[in-house]
Design a protein around this motif. Structure first.
Motif, PDB file in Angstrom:
ATOM      1  N   SER A  17       0.822  -1.218  -0.016  1.00  0.00           N
ATOM      2  CA  SER A  17      -0.099  -0.045   0.160  1.00  0.00           C
ATOM      3  C   SER A  17       0.937   1.431   0.016  1.00  0.00           C
ATOM      4  O   SER A  17       0.552   2.239  -0.346  1.00  0.00           O
ATOM      5  CB  SER A  17      -1.008  -0.036   1.231  1.00  0.00           C
ATOM      6  OG  SER A  17      -1.858  -1.116   1.162  1.00  0.00           O
ATOM      7  N   GLU A  18       2.075   1.135   0.549  1.00  0.00           N
ATOM      8  CA  GLU A  18       3.229   2.375   0.572  1.00  0.00           C
ATOM      9  C   GLU A  18       3.663   2.389  -0.927  1.00  0.00           C
ATOM     10  O   GLU A  18       4.500   3.319  -0.886  1.00  0.00           O
ATOM     11  CB  GLU A  18       4.099   2.263   1.922  1.00  0.00           C
ATOM     12  CG  GLU A  18       3.348   2.254   3.053  1.00  0.00           C
ATOM     13  CD  GLU A  18       4.033   1.766   4.270  1.00  0.00           C
ATOM     14  OE1 GLU A  18       5.275   1.288   3.765  1.00  0.00           O
ATOM     15  OE2 GLU A  18       3.809   1.970   5.307  1.00  0.00           O
ATOM     16  N   ASN A  59      -2.253   6.279  -8.758  1.00  0.00           N
ATOM     17  CA  ASN A  59      -1.725   7.404  -7.700  1.00  0.00           C
ATOM     18  C   ASN A  59      -1.867   6.724  -6.386  1.00  0.00           C
ATOM     19  O   ASN A  59      -0.849   7.123  -5.697  1.00  0.00           O
ATOM     20  CB  ASN A  59      -2.783   8.738  -7.870  1.00  0.00           C
ATOM     21  CG  ASN A  59      -2.728   9.310  -9.161  1.00  0.00           C
ATOM     22  OD1 ASN A  59      -1.838   9.495  -9.429  1.00  0.00           O
ATOM     23  ND2 ASN A  59      -3.865   9.997  -9.549  1.00  0.00           N
ATOM     24  N   THR A  60      -2.589   6.224  -5.871  1.00  0.00           N
ATOM     25  CA  THR A  60      -2.690   5.602  -4.663  1.00  0.00           C
ATOM     26  C   THR A  60      -3.130   4.235  -4.814  1.00  0.00           C
ATOM     27  O   THR A  60      -4.273   3.725  -5.636  1.00  0.00           O
ATOM     28  CB  THR A  60      -3.479   6.316  -3.680  1.00  0.00           C
ATOM     29  OG1 THR A  60      -5.040   6.160  -3.978  1.00  0.00           O
ATOM     30  CG2 THR A  60      -3.024   7.726  -3.383  1.00  0.00           C
ATOM     31  N   GLU A  62      -4.613   0.870  -1.870  1.00  0.00           N
ATOM     32  CA  GLU A  62      -4.515   0.733  -0.406  1.00  0.00           C
ATOM     33  C   GLU A  62      -5.336  -0.869  -0.331  1.00  0.00           C
ATOM     34  O   GLU A  62      -6.283  -0.955  -1.015  1.00  0.00           O
ATOM     35  CB  GLU A  62      -5.517   1.574   0.156  1.00  0.00           C
ATOM     36  CG  GLU A  62      -5.379   1.309   2.002  1.00  0.00           C
ATOM     37  CD  GLU A  62      -6.384   2.273   2.540  1.00  0.00           C
ATOM     38  OE1 GLU A  62      -6.481   2.223   3.645  1.00  0.00           O
ATOM     39  OE2 GLU A  62      -7.048   3.178   1.962  1.00  0.00           O
ATOM     40  N   ASP A  84      -6.615   4.712  -6.157  1.00  0.00           N
ATOM     41  CA  ASP A  84      -7.013   5.974  -6.062  1.00  0.00           C
ATOM     42  C   ASP A  84      -8.221   6.454  -5.316  1.00  0.00           C
ATOM     43  O   ASP A  84      -8.788   7.349  -5.583  1.00  0.00           O
ATOM     44  CB  ASP A  84      -7.462   6.606  -7.572  1.00  0.00           C
ATOM     45  CG  ASP A  84      -5.994   6.446  -8.457  1.00  0.00           C
ATOM     46  OD1 ASP A  84      -4.840   6.380  -7.909  1.00  0.00           O
ATOM     47  OD2 ASP A  84      -6.060   6.261  -9.509  1.00  0.00           O
ATOM     48  N   LYS A  85      -8.184   5.835  -4.321  1.00  0.00           N
ATOM     49  CA  LYS A  85      -9.222   5.928  -2.993  1.00  0.00           C
ATOM     50  C   LYS A  85     -10.689   5.711  -3.449  1.00  0.00           C
ATOM     51  O   LYS A  85     -11.611   6.151  -2.766  1.00  0.00           O
ATOM     52  CB  LYS A  85      -8.782   7.350  -2.487  1.00  0.00           C
ATOM     53  CG  LYS A  85      -7.707   7.542  -1.909  1.00  0.00           C
ATOM     54  CD  LYS A  85      -7.558   8.774  -1.151  1.00  0.00           C
ATOM     55  CE  LYS A  85      -6.175   8.833  -0.647  1.00  0.00           C
ATOM     56  NZ  LYS A  85      -5.849  10.161   0.146  1.00  0.00           N
TER      57      LYS A  85
END
Length: 111
Positions: A17-18, A59-60, A62, A84-85
């Motif tokens: 996730s990081e 971008n992200t 998790e 991306d959330k």
């Protein structure tokens, strides 16, 4: 040697996730194998290339574990992956570890 495979798996999800390639390198066996619905790779260098490609495409990312089961050196995890959330993917990971507690194989099934 008593290895806590569930905590190793949770740490893998955290590091993934990081998007931390350096830490992933430490977690993987040199003979690691990755298979998912889009990729197949063998060996540390090739698996890291796949991870880098995934990380560059978002971008992200998790990973949230829902349920984790362990039997000997294999962990089965029901996870939610958030891209991306907003975009959510339901996945089941089967992760096997070697005698040193390094990840030997990851097989991921998209639900």
């Amino acid at each position: 040697m008593n290895i806590d495979y569930i905590n190793l798996c949770k740490n893998y999800f955290k590091v993934f996730s990081e998007k931390n390639i350096d830490e992933l390198t430490k977690l993987f066996s040199k003979n690691v194998i990755l298979k998912d619905w889009e990729n197949s790779a063998s060996g540390l260098i090739e698996v890291l290339k796949v991870n880098k490609k995934i990380f560059k495409s978002v971008n992200t990312i998790e990973v949230k574990p829902i349920n984790i089961y362990s039997d000997n050196n294999t962990v089965i995890s029901e996870i939610e992956i958030f891209i991306d959330k907003s975009d959510k993917i339901n996945v089941v990971d089967i992760i096997s570890f070697d005698q040193e507690g390094k990840i030997l194989s990851i097989t991921a099934y998209k639900g």
